[in-house]
Design a protein around this motif. Sequence first.
Motif, PDB file in Angstrom:
ATOM      1  N   LEU A  45       0.833  -1.205   0.000  1.00 17.53           N
ATOM      2  CA  LEU A  45       0.000   0.000   0.000  1.00 17.53           C
ATOM      3  C   LEU A  45       0.867   1.255   0.000  1.00 17.53           C
ATOM      4  CD1 LEU A  45      -2.878  -0.971   2.436  1.00 17.53           C
ATOM      5  CD2 LEU A  45      -3.115  -0.358   0.021  1.00 17.53           C
ATOM      6  N   HIS A  46       1.944   1.211   0.732  1.00 22.59           N
ATOM      7  CA  HIS A  46       2.873   2.340   0.775  1.00 22.59           C
ATOM      8  C   HIS A  46       3.453   2.607  -0.624  1.00 22.59           C
ATOM      9  CE1 HIS A  46       5.798   5.132   2.405  1.00 22.59           C
ATOM     10  NE2 HIS A  46       6.749   4.454   1.789  1.00 22.59           N
ATOM     11  N   ALA A  47       3.795   1.545  -1.332  1.00 25.81           N
ATOM     12  CA  ALA A  47       4.338   1.687  -2.686  1.00 25.81           C
ATOM     13  C   ALA A  47       3.310   2.317  -3.629  1.00 25.81           C
ATOM     14  CB  ALA A  47       4.801   0.340  -3.215  1.00 25.81           C
ATOM     15  N   VAL A  48       2.058   1.889  -3.532  1.00 23.10           N
ATOM     16  CA  VAL A  48       1.003   2.456  -4.377  1.00 23.10           C
ATOM     17  C   VAL A  48       0.783   3.924  -4.020  1.00 23.10           C
ATOM     18  CG1 VAL A  48      -1.468   2.380  -4.910  1.00 23.10           C
ATOM     19  CG2 VAL A  48      -0.146   0.265  -4.828  1.00 23.10           C
ATOM     20  N   GLU A  49       0.763   4.207  -2.731  1.00 23.15           N
ATOM     21  CA  GLU A  49       0.571   5.588  -2.271  1.00 23.15           C
ATOM     22  C   GLU A  49       1.663   6.496  -2.834  1.00 23.15           C
ATOM     23  OE1 GLU A  49      -0.263   7.794   1.953  1.00 23.15           O
ATOM     24  OE2 GLU A  49       1.219   6.183   1.926  1.00 23.15           O
ATOM     25  N   LYS A  50       2.913   6.050  -2.786  1.00 23.61           N
ATOM     26  CA  LYS A  50       4.019   6.839  -3.313  1.00 23.61           C
ATOM     27  C   LYS A  50       3.873   7.054  -4.818  1.00 23.61           C
ATOM     28  CE  LYS A  50       8.200   6.255  -1.974  1.00 23.61           C
ATOM     29  NZ  LYS A  50       9.518   5.716  -1.597  1.00 23.61           N
ATOM     30  N   ALA A  51       3.448   6.030  -5.534  1.00 21.28           N
ATOM     31  CA  ALA A  51       3.278   6.138  -6.984  1.00 21.28           C
ATOM     32  C   ALA A  51       2.198   7.164  -7.332  1.00 21.28           C
ATOM     33  CB  ALA A  51       2.937   4.779  -7.584  1.00 21.28           C
ATOM     34  N   VAL A  52       1.086   7.133  -6.607  1.00 18.44           N
ATOM     35  CA  VAL A  52      -0.005   8.072  -6.858  1.00 18.44           C
ATOM     36  C   VAL A  52       0.430   9.496  -6.485  1.00 18.44           C
ATOM     37  CG1 VAL A  52      -2.349   8.731  -6.173  1.00 18.44           C
ATOM     38  CG2 VAL A  52      -1.811   6.338  -6.668  1.00 18.44           C
ATOM     39  N   CYS A  53       1.128   9.645  -5.377  1.00 15.46           N
ATOM     40  CA  CYS A  53       1.618  10.971  -4.974  1.00 15.46           C
ATOM     41  C   CYS A  53       2.587  11.535  -5.996  1.00 15.46           C
ATOM     42  CB  CYS A  53       2.272  10.912  -3.597  1.00 15.46           C
ATOM     43  SG  CYS A  53       1.093  10.780  -2.248  1.00 15.46           S
ATOM     44  N   GLN A  54       3.449  10.691  -6.541  1.00 15.30           N
ATOM     45  CA  GLN A  54       4.396  11.147  -7.560  1.00 15.30           C
ATOM     46  C   GLN A  54       3.654  11.550  -8.832  1.00 15.30           C
ATOM     47  OE1 GLN A  54       7.616  11.852  -7.233  1.00 15.30           O
ATOM     48  NE2 GLN A  54       7.511  12.667  -9.298  1.00 15.30           N
ATOM     49  N   ALA A  55       2.626  10.821  -9.193  1.00 16.56           N
ATOM     50  CA  ALA A  55       1.817  11.177 -10.361  1.00 16.56           C
ATOM     51  C   ALA A  55       1.156  12.533 -10.143  1.00 16.56           C
ATOM     52  CB  ALA A  55       0.773  10.092 -10.634  1.00 16.56           C
ATOM     53  N   LYS A  56       0.621  12.756  -8.945  1.00 18.41           N
ATOM     54  CA  LYS A  56      -0.015  14.033  -8.623  1.00 18.41           C
ATOM     55  C   LYS A  56       0.998  15.169  -8.682  1.00 18.41           C
ATOM     56  CE  LYS A  56      -0.535  15.363  -4.454  1.00 18.41           C
ATOM     57  NZ  LYS A  56      -0.858  15.604  -3.044  1.00 18.41           N
ATOM     58  N   ARG A  57       2.153  14.959  -8.108  1.00 18.67           N
ATOM     59  CA  ARG A  57       3.199  15.982  -8.090  1.00 18.67           C
ATOM     60  C   ARG A  57       3.627  16.343  -9.516  1.00 18.67           C
ATOM     61  NH1 ARG A  57       6.640  13.622  -4.791  1.00 18.67           N
ATOM     62  NH2 ARG A  57       5.793  14.683  -2.999  1.00 18.67           N
ATOM     63  N   THR A  58       3.814  15.335 -10.341  1.00 23.80           N
ATOM     64  CA  THR A  58       4.218  15.568 -11.726  1.00 23.80           C
ATOM     65  C   THR A  58       3.138  16.347 -12.466  1.00 23.80           C
ATOM     66  OG1 THR A  58       5.543  13.551 -11.740  1.00 23.80           O
ATOM     67  CG2 THR A  58       4.917  14.439 -13.877  1.00 23.80           C
ATOM     68  N   LEU A  59       1.882  15.976 -12.262  1.00 22.79           N
ATOM     69  CA  LEU A  59       0.768  16.670 -12.906  1.00 22.79           C
ATOM     70  C   LEU A  59       0.719  18.143 -12.497  1.00 22.79           C
ATOM     71  CD1 LEU A  59      -1.859  16.342 -14.664  1.00 22.79           C
ATOM     72  CD2 LEU A  59      -3.035  16.198 -12.467  1.00 22.79           C
ATOM     73  N   ILE A  60       0.831  18.410 -11.214  1.00 22.55           N
ATOM     74  CA  ILE A  60       0.762  19.792 -10.726  1.00 22.55           C
ATOM     75  C   ILE A  60       1.938  20.611 -11.239  1.00 22.55           C
ATOM     76  CG2 ILE A  60       0.912  21.239  -8.652  1.00 22.55           C
ATOM     77  CD1 ILE A  60      -0.750  19.014  -7.226  1.00 22.55           C
ATOM     78  N   GLN A  61       3.133  20.059 -11.183  1.00 23.43           N
ATOM     79  CA  GLN A  61       4.298  20.792 -11.661  1.00 23.43           C
ATOM     80  C   GLN A  61       4.213  21.031 -13.165  1.00 23.43           C
ATOM     81  OE1 GLN A  61       7.484  18.439 -10.022  1.00 23.43           O
ATOM     82  NE2 GLN A  61       7.578  19.715  -8.204  1.00 23.43           N
ATOM     83  N   ASP A  62       3.723  20.050 -13.907  1.00 23.80           N
ATOM     84  CA  ASP A  62       3.546  20.217 -15.345  1.00 23.80           C
ATOM     85  C   ASP A  62       2.534  21.313 -15.622  1.00 23.80           C
ATOM     86  OD1 ASP A  62       4.044  19.399 -18.077  1.00 23.80           O
ATOM     87  OD2 ASP A  62       2.047  18.526 -18.056  1.00 23.80           O
ATOM     88  N   HIS A  63       1.459  21.323 -14.857  1.00 19.63           N
ATOM     89  CA  HIS A  63       0.440  22.358 -15.026  1.00 19.63           C
ATOM     90  C   HIS A  63       1.043  23.741 -14.780  1.00 19.63           C
ATOM     91  CE1 HIS A  63      -3.500  24.217 -15.079  1.00 19.63           C
ATOM     92  NE2 HIS A  63      -3.185  24.826 -13.958  1.00 19.63           N
ATOM     93  N   LEU A  64       1.795  23.871 -13.713  1.00 18.58           N
ATOM     94  CA  LEU A  64       2.418  25.157 -13.418  1.00 18.58           C
ATOM     95  C   LEU A  64       3.393  25.566 -14.506  1.00 18.58           C
ATOM     96  CD1 LEU A  64       3.040  24.822  -9.595  1.00 18.58           C
ATOM     97  CD2 LEU A  64       1.383  26.295 -10.739  1.00 18.58           C
ATOM     98  N   ASP A  65       4.182  24.614 -14.967  1.00 17.03           N
ATOM     99  CA  ASP A  65       5.183  24.925 -15.984  1.00 17.03           C
ATOM    100  C   ASP A  65       4.557  25.348 -17.307  1.00 17.03           C
ATOM    101  OD1 ASP A  65       7.264  24.448 -14.271  1.00 17.03           O
ATOM    102  OD2 ASP A  65       7.657  22.424 -15.002  1.00 17.03           O
ATOM    103  N   HIS A  66       3.406  24.794 -17.653  1.00 24.72           N
ATOM    104  CA  HIS A  66       2.814  25.087 -18.951  1.00 24.72           C
ATOM    105  C   HIS A  66       1.629  26.052 -18.869  1.00 24.72           C
ATOM    106  CE1 HIS A  66       5.060  21.372 -19.710  1.00 24.72           C
ATOM    107  NE2 HIS A  66       5.320  21.961 -20.852  1.00 24.72           N
ATOM    108  N   CYS A  67       0.625  25.699 -18.104  1.00 27.87           N
ATOM    109  CA  CYS A  67      -0.604  26.499 -18.075  1.00 27.87           C
ATOM    110  C   CYS A  67      -0.407  27.844 -17.392  1.00 27.87           C
ATOM    111  CB  CYS A  67      -1.726  25.716 -17.408  1.00 27.87           C
ATOM    112  SG  CYS A  67      -2.150  24.213 -18.315  1.00 27.87           S
ATOM    113  N   LEU A  68       0.241  27.834 -16.245  1.00 28.03           N
ATOM    114  CA  LEU A  68       0.442  29.085 -15.531  1.00 28.03           C
ATOM    115  C   LEU A  68       1.373  30.002 -16.308  1.00 28.03           C
ATOM    116  CD1 LEU A  68      -0.327  30.613 -12.999  1.00 28.03           C
ATOM    117  CD2 LEU A  68       1.599  29.572 -11.833  1.00 28.03           C
TER     118      LEU A  68
END
Length: 93
Positions: A45-68
Motif C-alpha cells: 500500500l505504501h508503494a502504491v501511495e508513493k506512486a499516486v503521490c508522484q503522479a499528482k506531483r508531476t501533474l501539478i508541476q507540469d500544469h504550473l510549468d505550462h498552463c500558468l
Amino acid sequence: MSKHEHQHQSHQDIIKRLKRAEGHLRSIVTMMEEGRACADIAQQLHAVEKAVCQAKRTLIQDHLDHCLEHAVGAVAQGERASLDEFKQITKYL
C-alpha cells in the motif's frame, strides 16, 4: 473545452504510472482476500501511495510549468521571481 485541450507531454507518463498503480492495487486486494500478512500488505500500500503521490506531483508541476506560464505570459523580473518561488514550493506537495 476539448478533450485534449489540457494534454501535456508528461500526461502519457502519468497515465502509465497510474495504470501500474491500478494493477498493483488490484494485487493488494487479492493479497488481502488471501489473508496475507498485514506488514506485507502495508508495504505494498505504501508503494502504491508513493506512486499516486508522484503522479499528482508531476501533474501539478507540469500544469504550473505550462498552463500558468501561458496565463501569466511575459512578466517583469520582480514578478517573475515570485512565480519561480511559487513553482519551487510546489515540489513539497
